[in-house]
Write a protein that holds these residues in place. Structure first.
Motif, mmCIF file in Angstrom:
data_model
loop_
_atom_site.group_PDB
_atom_site.id
_atom_site.type_symbol
_atom_site.label_atom_id
_atom_site.label_comp_id
_atom_site.label_asym_id
_atom_site.label_seq_id
_atom_site.Cartn_x
_atom_site.Cartn_y
_atom_site.Cartn_z
ATOM 1 N N LEU A 62 0.837 -1.201 0.000
ATOM 2 C CA LEU A 62 0.000 0.000 0.000
ATOM 3 C C LEU A 62 0.871 1.250 0.000
ATOM 4 C CD1 LEU A 62 -2.855 1.240 0.259
ATOM 5 C CD2 LEU A 62 -2.539 1.117 2.738
ATOM 6 N N TYR A 63 0.813 1.999 -1.077
ATOM 7 C CA TYR A 63 1.598 3.225 -1.178
ATOM 8 C C TYR A 63 0.882 4.384 -0.483
ATOM 9 C CZ TYR A 63 4.738 6.688 -3.175
ATOM 10 O OH TYR A 63 5.662 7.686 -3.325
ATOM 11 N N PHE A 64 -0.461 4.439 -0.622
ATOM 12 C CA PHE A 64 -1.210 5.564 -0.044
ATOM 13 C C PHE A 64 -2.698 5.239 -0.090
ATOM 14 C CE2 PHE A 64 -3.057 9.859 -0.089
ATOM 15 C CZ PHE A 64 -2.259 10.538 0.815
ATOM 16 N N ARG A 65 -3.396 5.480 1.031
ATOM 17 C CA ARG A 65 -4.859 5.324 1.074
ATOM 18 C C ARG A 65 -5.423 6.523 1.824
ATOM 19 N NH1 ARG A 65 -6.132 0.132 3.716
ATOM 20 N NH2 ARG A 65 -5.844 -0.782 1.668
ATOM 21 N N LEU A 66 -6.306 7.255 1.178
ATOM 22 C CA LEU A 66 -6.927 8.450 1.757
ATOM 23 C C LEU A 66 -8.400 8.192 2.014
ATOM 24 C CD1 LEU A 66 -6.986 11.493 2.522
ATOM 25 C CD2 LEU A 66 -7.427 11.959 0.084
ATOM 26 N N TYR A 67 -8.816 8.458 3.252
ATOM 27 C CA TYR A 67 -10.223 8.351 3.636
ATOM 28 C C TYR A 67 -10.881 9.729 3.606
ATOM 29 C CZ TYR A 67 -9.095 3.675 5.341
ATOM 30 O OH TYR A 67 -8.684 2.368 5.441
ATOM 31 N N ALA A 68 -12.203 9.748 3.546
ATOM 32 C CA ALA A 68 -12.969 11.000 3.489
ATOM 33 C C ALA A 68 -12.688 11.896 4.688
ATOM 34 C CB ALA A 68 -14.464 10.704 3.377
ATOM 35 N N SER A 69 -12.336 11.329 5.817
ATOM 36 C CA SER A 69 -12.048 12.107 7.028
ATOM 37 C C SER A 69 -10.689 12.806 6.971
ATOM 38 C CB SER A 69 -12.060 11.178 8.246
ATOM 39 O OG SER A 69 -10.981 10.254 8.153
ATOM 40 N N GLY A 70 -9.869 12.461 5.957
ATOM 41 C CA GLY A 70 -8.520 13.007 5.873
ATOM 42 C C GLY A 70 -7.473 12.083 6.477
ATOM 43 N N ARG A 71 -7.926 10.965 7.043
ATOM 44 C CA ARG A 71 -6.994 9.973 7.581
ATOM 45 C C ARG A 71 -6.286 9.268 6.428
ATOM 46 N NH1 ARG A 71 -7.321 4.433 9.257
ATOM 47 N NH2 ARG A 71 -9.480 4.382 8.538
ATOM 48 N N VAL A 72 -5.011 9.009 6.603
ATOM 49 C CA VAL A 72 -4.200 8.362 5.577
ATOM 50 C C VAL A 72 -3.524 7.127 6.167
ATOM 51 C CG1 VAL A 72 -2.094 8.622 4.179
ATOM 52 C CG2 VAL A 72 -3.756 10.482 4.285
ATOM 53 N N GLU A 73 -3.500 6.076 5.389
ATOM 54 C CA GLU A 73 -2.716 4.888 5.706
ATOM 55 C C GLU A 73 -1.727 4.687 4.566
ATOM 56 O OE1 GLU A 73 -6.111 2.145 7.877
ATOM 57 O OE2 GLU A 73 -5.737 1.860 5.750
ATOM 58 N N TYR A 74 -0.537 4.237 4.905
ATOM 59 C CA TYR A 74 0.446 3.901 3.875
ATOM 60 C C TYR A 74 1.441 2.931 4.473
ATOM 61 C CZ TYR A 74 3.446 7.339 6.237
ATOM 62 O OH TYR A 74 4.181 8.030 7.170
ATOM 63 N N GLU A 75 2.186 2.280 3.605
ATOM 64 C CA GLU A 75 3.208 1.353 4.067
ATOM 65 C C GLU A 75 4.568 1.841 3.579
ATOM 66 O OE1 GLU A 75 0.652 -2.777 4.200
ATOM 67 O OE2 GLU A 75 1.634 -2.246 2.323
ATOM 68 N N ARG A 76 5.551 1.726 4.460
ATOM 69 C CA ARG A 76 6.948 2.001 4.118
ATOM 70 C C ARG A 76 7.681 0.669 4.090
ATOM 71 N NH1 ARG A 76 8.570 7.156 4.089
ATOM 72 N NH2 ARG A 76 7.630 8.632 5.505
ATOM 73 N N LEU A 77 8.546 0.536 3.112
ATOM 74 C CA LEU A 77 9.356 -0.671 3.062
ATOM 75 C C LEU A 77 10.495 -0.505 4.050
ATOM 76 C CD1 LEU A 77 9.409 -1.387 -0.759
ATOM 77 C CD2 LEU A 77 7.936 -2.354 1.002
ATOM 78 N N THR A 78 10.596 -1.446 4.988
ATOM 79 C CA THR A 78 11.566 -1.376 6.070
ATOM 80 C C THR A 78 12.337 -2.683 6.138
ATOM 81 O OG1 THR A 78 9.997 0.013 7.265
ATOM 82 C CG2 THR A 78 11.804 -0.907 8.541
ATOM 83 N N GLU A 79 13.651 -2.569 6.330
ATOM 84 C CA GLU A 79 14.478 -3.767 6.446
ATOM 85 C C GLU A 79 14.476 -4.252 7.889
ATOM 86 O OE1 GLU A 79 19.109 -5.009 6.030
ATOM 87 O OE2 GLU A 79 18.297 -3.706 4.466
ATOM 88 N N SER A 80 14.194 -5.523 8.052
ATOM 89 C CA SER A 80 14.179 -6.133 9.377
ATOM 90 C C SER A 80 15.605 -6.250 9.909
ATOM 91 C CB SER A 80 13.545 -7.527 9.290
ATOM 92 O OG SER A 80 13.795 -8.247 10.458
ATOM 93 N N GLN A 81 15.800 -5.933 11.186
ATOM 94 C CA GLN A 81 17.118 -6.045 11.813
ATOM 95 C C GLN A 81 17.514 -7.510 12.033
ATOM 96 O OE1 GLN A 81 19.212 -3.576 12.219
ATOM 97 N NE2 GLN A 81 17.712 -2.119 11.433
ATOM 98 N N GLU A 82 16.508 -8.371 12.273
ATOM 99 C CA GLU A 82 16.801 -9.766 12.566
ATOM 100 C C GLU A 82 17.275 -10.535 11.334
ATOM 101 O OE1 GLU A 82 13.094 -9.057 13.274
ATOM 102 O OE2 GLU A 82 14.019 -7.805 14.793
ATOM 103 N N ASN A 83 16.500 -10.467 10.250
ATOM 104 C CA ASN A 83 16.819 -11.301 9.092
ATOM 105 C C ASN A 83 17.157 -10.488 7.829
ATOM 106 O OD1 ASN A 83 14.331 -10.337 8.347
ATOM 107 N ND2 ASN A 83 13.281 -12.295 8.538
ATOM 108 N N HIS A 84 17.209 -9.187 7.943
ATOM 109 C CA HIS A 84 17.548 -8.280 6.842
ATOM 110 C C HIS A 84 16.623 -8.415 5.636
ATOM 111 C CE1 HIS A 84 21.047 -7.017 9.045
ATOM 112 N NE2 HIS A 84 21.373 -8.281 9.228
ATOM 113 N N GLN A 85 15.405 -8.867 5.856
ATOM 114 C CA GLN A 85 14.418 -8.919 4.792
ATOM 115 C C GLN A 85 13.606 -7.635 4.797
ATOM 116 O OE1 GLN A 85 12.101 -12.468 5.305
ATOM 117 N NE2 GLN A 85 13.628 -13.755 4.312
#
Length: 178
Positions: A62-85
């Motif tokens: 999910l790059y960006f999701r905008l709701y009528a209320s102005g609330r936004v959800e999005y996902e950032r790609l993050t590297e895990s410290q444990e397994n580097h995935q």
């Protein structure tokens, strides 16, 4: 006989699901499958990235999701410290009135509503493909806009992509960095 009919049913379901092309975010629920009228906070815009090939994360996120209320959800790609995935991590924010109105203005622009369903890439990756799909609410536009290997800051895009699509993606890039 029973196995053959079960096989046909499973195959039909697979073909149906593949042809639907609905995005799925961190919630595991597609915005396009939700009943917009029944949702207390309807989704106005959803952008999903689907990366393939030699990329840090393979698949949809999910790059960006905008709701009528102005609330936004999005996902950032993050590297895990444990397994580097690399994996998508969900974030939320609330847009201020000015940013919310800027996005709504773009969604209502005639060139956004009239945009083609698909734009081919202006550059071709040797071993990777980036697909961005923009879904807006049915009141604004009924078909998704698919961008292949899209880069908002690429000067070659001016005149090829609708100005509203470039403006929207630049605005969302800015909001995601804040």
């Amino acid at each position: 006989m029973r196995i053959r009919s079960s096989y046909k049913l499973v195959l039909s379901l697979i073909v149906l699901l593949v042809s639907m092309r609905f995005p799925i975010g961190a919630s595991g629920v597609s915005a396009q499958t939700r009943d917009i009228q029944a949702t207390p906070d309807p989704i106005l815009l959803e952008i999903v990235d689907d990366w393939r090939g030699m990329v840090p994360y393979w698949g949809k996120w999910l790059y960006f999701r905008l709701y009528a209320s102005g609330r936004v959800e999005y996902e950032r790609l993050t590297e895990s410290q444990e397994n580097h995935q690399t994996k998508p991590v969900k974030h939320e924010m609330q847009l201020n009135k000015q940013d919310y109105q800027a996005i709504i203005k773009v969604l209502e622009a005639p060139d956004f509503r009239d945009a083609r369903e698909q734009y081919k890439e202006l550059w071709s990756g040797i071993d990777a493909a980036y697909v961005t799909v923009i879904y807006s609410s049915p009141e604004k536009r009924s078909k998704p806009i698919t961008l292949l290997n899209f880069i908002a800051s690429d000067p070659k895009g001016k005149g090829y992509y609708p100005e509203s699509v470039i403006t929207l993606m630049k605005e969302i890039e800015r909001l995601r960095k804040e």
